[in-house]
Design an enzyme around this catalytic site. Structure first.
Site, PDB file in Angstrom:
ATOM      1  N   LYS A 221       0.820  -1.215   0.000  1.00 52.23           N
ATOM      2  CA  LYS A 221       0.000   0.000   0.000  1.00 52.23           C
ATOM      3  C   LYS A 221       0.851   1.261   0.000  1.00 52.23           C
ATOM      4  O   LYS A 221       2.047   1.239   0.306  1.00 52.23           O
ATOM      5  CB  LYS A 221      -0.969  -0.016   1.178  1.00 52.23           C
ATOM      6  CG  LYS A 221      -2.108  -1.024   0.966  1.00 52.23           C
ATOM      7  CD  LYS A 221      -3.170  -0.937   2.035  1.00 52.23           C
ATOM      8  CE  LYS A 221      -4.353  -1.856   1.687  1.00 52.23           C
ATOM      9  NZ  LYS A 221      -5.374  -1.865   2.743  1.00 52.23           N
ATOM     10  N   ARG A 255      -3.520 -10.137   5.286  1.00 49.33           N
ATOM     11  CA  ARG A 255      -4.046 -10.163   3.912  1.00 49.33           C
ATOM     12  C   ARG A 255      -2.960  -9.621   2.989  1.00 49.33           C
ATOM     13  O   ARG A 255      -2.565  -8.464   3.104  1.00 49.33           O
ATOM     14  CB  ARG A 255      -5.315  -9.315   3.812  1.00 49.33           C
ATOM     15  CG  ARG A 255      -5.945  -9.315   2.425  1.00 49.33           C
ATOM     16  CD  ARG A 255      -7.184  -8.429   2.380  1.00 49.33           C
ATOM     17  NE  ARG A 255      -7.824  -8.459   1.070  1.00 49.33           N
ATOM     18  CZ  ARG A 255      -7.490  -7.648   0.057  1.00 49.33           C
ATOM     19  NH1 ARG A 255      -6.528  -6.749   0.217  1.00 49.33           N
ATOM     20  NH2 ARG A 255      -8.126  -7.747  -1.106  1.00 49.33           N
TER      21      ARG A 255
END
Length: 271
Positions: A221, A255
């Site tokens: 991210k 995740r």
């Protein structure tokens, strides 16, 4: 903390943290390496996730990155129907979550297409695509309560104080509707600045006060590459660092795009 998830009558033990591998049946996921569209690509990715140590396959068909193009409900459903059929064929025994914020899509995926877990990035309907208002039919919390499947509740709040208050209220609502297994996700990258993401991560152990398992989703991210440079393709090492921090803060599920590296982080932090 020791938790279990009831996956259609089988218990998934979270006393050792588990790795959830991302399978994006989309043409526009923010990380190009995770886009899988052909039958061969989807099958290979499903098998890769399990071979590298993943315990859950998270199937999504709708990118929620900033600037993403909204996909219609029918298109999302068709993508998921096709992808889930391939995943179930290749890995009939692995836990499968469906990444959607649409209650009607989630219901069909569980009832018809073989999904075991609902992974909802909207915090029950607050937001879907980043910075885009949500307008979906149905009530996700009520749907989860009726389906009785594990549910990942992701926060779009920008600080832990508001997040904990909202989580407590939302969990009670879910319980009132009959929901059983609830997993909390602080929602790194959703409704938060880079600084807010790191502030939440630094105090992430406070999420454990709600006595529910926590999922951490930091994989590749912008909080990583906006800090150290690069882009999603160069953010594997940074992802491993933040996954390790998350595990030390009590996360039960990671995740990730890169399953083997996350599995290694789990193994080493458990010694």
């Amino acid at each position: 903390m020791e938790y279990t998830l009831n996956i259609r009558g089988r218990l998934l033990d979270l006393s050792t943290p588990k790795v959830m591998g991302i399978l994006n049946a989309t043409p526009d996921s923010f990380y190009s390496g995770s886009r899988k569209q052909t039958e061969k690509e989807i099958a290979e990715r499903a098998n890769q996730i399990v071979e590298e140590g993943g315990s859950i396959i998270d199937v999504g068909a709708f990118s929620t990155r900033p600037g993403a193009v909204e996909v219609g409900e029918e298109e999302e459903t068709e993508r998921l129907k096709r992808a889930l059929a391939i995943v179930r064929r290749e890995q009939p025994d692995v836990a499968v979550s469906v990444d959607t914020y649409r209650p009607l899509v989630a219901r069909r995926c569980v009832e018809e297409f073989g999904a075991d877990i609902i992974n909802d990035v909207s915090e029950g309907g607050i937001t879907g695509i980043v910075d885009t208002p949500i307008h979906e039919q149905g009530d996700m919390f009520r749907t989860v309560g009726e389906l009785k499947v594990p549910y990942i509740l992701m926060s779009v709040k920008s600080n832990l104080h508001d997040m904990l208050i909202a989580f407590a209220e939302e969990v009670q609502t879910l319980r009132d509707y009959g929901a059983k297994d609830i997993i909390l996700d602080p929602g790194y990258g959703f409704g938060k600045t880079r600084e807010q993401n790191f502030e939440i991560l630094s105090q992430a152990e406070r999420l454990l006060t709600l006595d529910l398992p926590v999922l951490a989703g930091v994989s590749r991210k912008s909080m990583i590459f906006k800090t150290i440079g690069g882009d999603p393709t160069t953010s594997l090492n940074g992802t491993t660092v933040l996954n390790t921090v998350s595990l030390l803060k009590g996360a039960s599920i990671l995740r990730v795009h890169d399953v083997r590296e996350a599995w290694e982080a789990v193994e080493l932090t458990q010694q």
